[in-house]
Design a protein around this motif. Structure first.
Motif, short mmCIF file in Angstrom:
data_model
loop_
_atom_site.label_atom_id
_atom_site.label_comp_id
_atom_site.label_asym_id
_atom_site.label_seq_id
_atom_site.Cartn_x
_atom_site.Cartn_y
_atom_site.Cartn_z
N ARG A 21 0.83 -1.22 0.00
CA ARG A 21 0.00 0.00 0.00
C ARG A 21 0.86 1.27 0.00
N ASP A 24 2.13 1.68 -3.43
CA ASP A 24 1.08 2.23 -4.28
C ASP A 24 0.96 3.75 -4.10
N ASP A 27 4.11 5.49 -5.54
CA ASP A 27 4.53 5.03 -6.87
C ASP A 27 5.92 4.39 -6.84
N ARG A 32 6.31 -1.90 -3.70
CA ARG A 32 5.05 -2.59 -4.03
C ARG A 32 5.31 -4.08 -4.29
#
Length: 64
Positions: A21, A24, A27, A32
């Protein structure tokens, strides 16, 4: 699987979810992917232990 092992596995899964998370949100593909890998490893370990427990249950039912 002992309670301690289950707790460690669940903690690893939650840690992986948090990393995924955060990756995410920022970026960050590396973070991730690392989080997804940790979750997969924890779930695979849990599945393996569930199979072992099921095998023990079957063996126990035949011994009665």
């Amino acid at each position: 699987m002992s309670f301690t092992d289950k707790a460690k596995s669940k903690a690893q899964e939650m840690s992986g979810l948090a990393k995924e998370r955060i990756g995410d949100a920022t970026d960050n593909e590396r973070l991730r992917a690392e989080g997804a890998r940790e979750q997969s490893a924890a779930r695979a370990q849990q599945a393996g232990e569930n199979v072992k427990e099921a095998g023990r249950d079957v063996r126990t039912s035949f011994e009665k």
